[in-house]
Design a protein around this motif. Structure first.
Motif, PDB file in Angstrom:
ATOM      1  N   ALA A 109       0.874  -1.279   0.173  1.00 22.00           N
ATOM      2  CA  ALA A 109      -0.020   0.054   0.063  1.00 22.00           C
ATOM      3  C   ALA A 109       0.804   1.338  -0.058  1.00 22.00           C
ATOM      4  N   LEU A 120      -6.436  -0.176 -10.520  1.00 25.75           N
ATOM      5  CA  LEU A 120      -6.929   0.680  -9.458  1.00 25.75           C
ATOM      6  C   LEU A 120      -8.067  -0.048  -8.443  1.00 25.75           C
ATOM      7  N   ARG A 121      -8.887  -0.868  -9.472  1.00 23.55           N
ATOM      8  CA  ARG A 121     -10.007  -1.765  -8.647  1.00 23.55           C
ATOM      9  C   ARG A 121      -9.236  -2.812  -7.940  1.00 23.55           C
ATOM     10  N   CYS A 130      -6.164  -2.460  -6.295  1.00 23.70           N
ATOM     11  CA  CYS A 130      -5.669  -1.885  -5.202  1.00 23.70           C
ATOM     12  C   CYS A 130      -6.675  -1.310  -4.097  1.00 23.70           C
ATOM     13  N   ARG A 131      -7.868  -0.776  -4.748  1.00 23.48           N
ATOM     14  CA  ARG A 131      -8.864  -0.565  -3.699  1.00 23.48           C
ATOM     15  C   ARG A 131      -9.419  -1.470  -2.967  1.00 23.48           C
ATOM     16  N   PHE A 183      -6.493  -0.001  -0.192  1.00 31.64           N
ATOM     17  CA  PHE A 183      -5.791   1.223  -0.124  1.00 31.64           C
ATOM     18  C   PHE A 183      -6.020   1.889  -1.406  1.00 31.64           C
ATOM     19  N   GLU A 184      -5.634   3.432  -1.431  1.00 29.97           N
ATOM     20  CA  GLU A 184      -5.573   4.169  -2.737  1.00 29.97           C
ATOM     21  C   GLU A 184      -4.048   4.174  -3.022  1.00 29.97           C
ATOM     22  N   ARG A 196      -0.510   5.230  -4.503  1.00 27.15           N
ATOM     23  CA  ARG A 196       0.126   6.397  -4.787  1.00 27.15           C
ATOM     24  C   ARG A 196       1.019   6.351  -6.091  1.00 27.15           C
ATOM     25  N   SER A 216     -15.643  -4.079  -7.734  1.00 29.86           N
ATOM     26  CA  SER A 216     -15.488  -2.845  -7.072  1.00 29.86           C
ATOM     27  C   SER A 216     -16.476  -2.533  -6.018  1.00 29.86           C
TER      28      SER A 216
END
Length: 309
Positions: free
Chosen positions: A192, A210-211, A213-214, A218-219, A221, A309
């Motif tokens: 993360a 992105l999906r 990681c979320r 976490f978002e 960087r 998601s």
């Protein structure tokens, strides 16, 4: 008599939505497109367009003709090619669109074999990501594409015929000296705080990464975005980031390590053609060459897909 070129413009209007977009695709001015569509109305003696504010849209008759036009144009291409090569082997031009990581692993080997086995066949290879290749196929800019059925933002519809080709795992890519450069599957949540390399916004891999990681909590960087996987691998190799990439995209000339994901994610690689009249012989030969890509796992009956998601 209806002019095939004007029929193609009408079909593109149905797909692209605006006269301006059709003009850009056809390398014409918007006024020229409007004039040609007006001529088509005169040829058919039918109102095909209606104005709504500052824009135009297809009438019910226009929609019917636009969607029938695709099959008409495909059939004309088939007849023309068959007449040119009557009694001979497959010949003519086939335009093949493929996403970046499929070009050197699938498309180029297929085109190389075809050049050797069918010298009268010409294959034009275009780099097109899924969000661009499917519209290009629908409006007739390409004859077949290599894409993925997992691109939720622009789903494949009943107007296309699909030919499953292979499956490809999504992997974590890290520098060769990274602590994670070992063996075994990894949990993305452990990364993360890492700097991430992403594809350009709204692309298939950018949205998928992105999906994932979320979903891991976490978002990411994001420190760089590249439309070219080679640039992403260079950035990772330099120790500046880590990335999520399809296994096909990882060129082992770069000093990077790959790790499987603890929750496996795969994408389905598929060829697609427009549904309608049977594909001409040259297109069938290209599809046959793509069906068994060397060194890739064939499509299985079961697979794990990305999380919702």
């Amino acid at each position: 008599m209806m002019n095939p070129w004007r029929l193609r413009l009408l079909s593109q209007l149905d797909t692209l939505g605006t006269v301006r977009a059709v003009a850009q695709a056809a390398n014409l001015s918007p006024s020229s497109v409007s004039q040609q569509l007006a001529v088509l109305e005169a040829e058919t003696r039918t109102q095909l367009l209606e104005r709504t504010g500052r824009r135009v849209r297809l009438t019910s008759a226009g929609l019917i003709l636009a969607r029938r036009a695709r099959a008409i144009l495909d059939h004309m291409d088939t007849v023309e090619t068959e007449l040119r090569g009557f009694g001979q082997e497959p010949a003519g031009l086939v335009r093949l669109g493929a996403f970046q990581s499929a070009i050197h692993t699938m498309a180029v080997p297929a085109v190389t074999r075809l050049a050797r086995e069918h010298p009268h066949l010409d294959v034009e290879l275009l780099e097109l990501e899924p969000h661009a290749s499917m519209p290009a196929l629908r409006v007739g800019d390409v004859d077949t594409i290599i894409t993925t059925t997992d691109f939720d933002e622009l789903p494949l519809g009943p107007d296309l015929d699909l030919v499953p080709l292979a499956t490809d795992a999504i992997v974590l890519v890290v520098p060769a000296e990274h602590p994670a450069a070992g063996r075994g599957a990894v949990d993305l949540a452990a990364y993360a705080d890492e700097p991430w390399a992403f594809d350009i916004p709204q692309s298939y891999m950018a949205n998928l990464a992105l999906r994932l990681c979320r979903h891991a909590g976490f978002e990411p960087r994001v420190v760089c975005r590249f439309s070219n996987y080679m640039m992403t691998l260079q950035h990772v190799e330099a120790g500046l980031s880590i990335a999520l990439l399809p296994a096909l995209a990882v060129d082992h000339r770069y000093r990077v390590a790959t790790r499987e994901l603890a929750a496996p994610v795969t994408r389905t690689i598929t060829a697609a053609i427009r549904r309608g009249s049977p594909p001409r012989a040259a297109v069938r030969v290209v599809l046959d060459a793509l069906r068994h890509p060397p060194g890739l796992p064939l499509l299985g009956r079961e697979r794990r897909t990305e999380p919702e998601s």
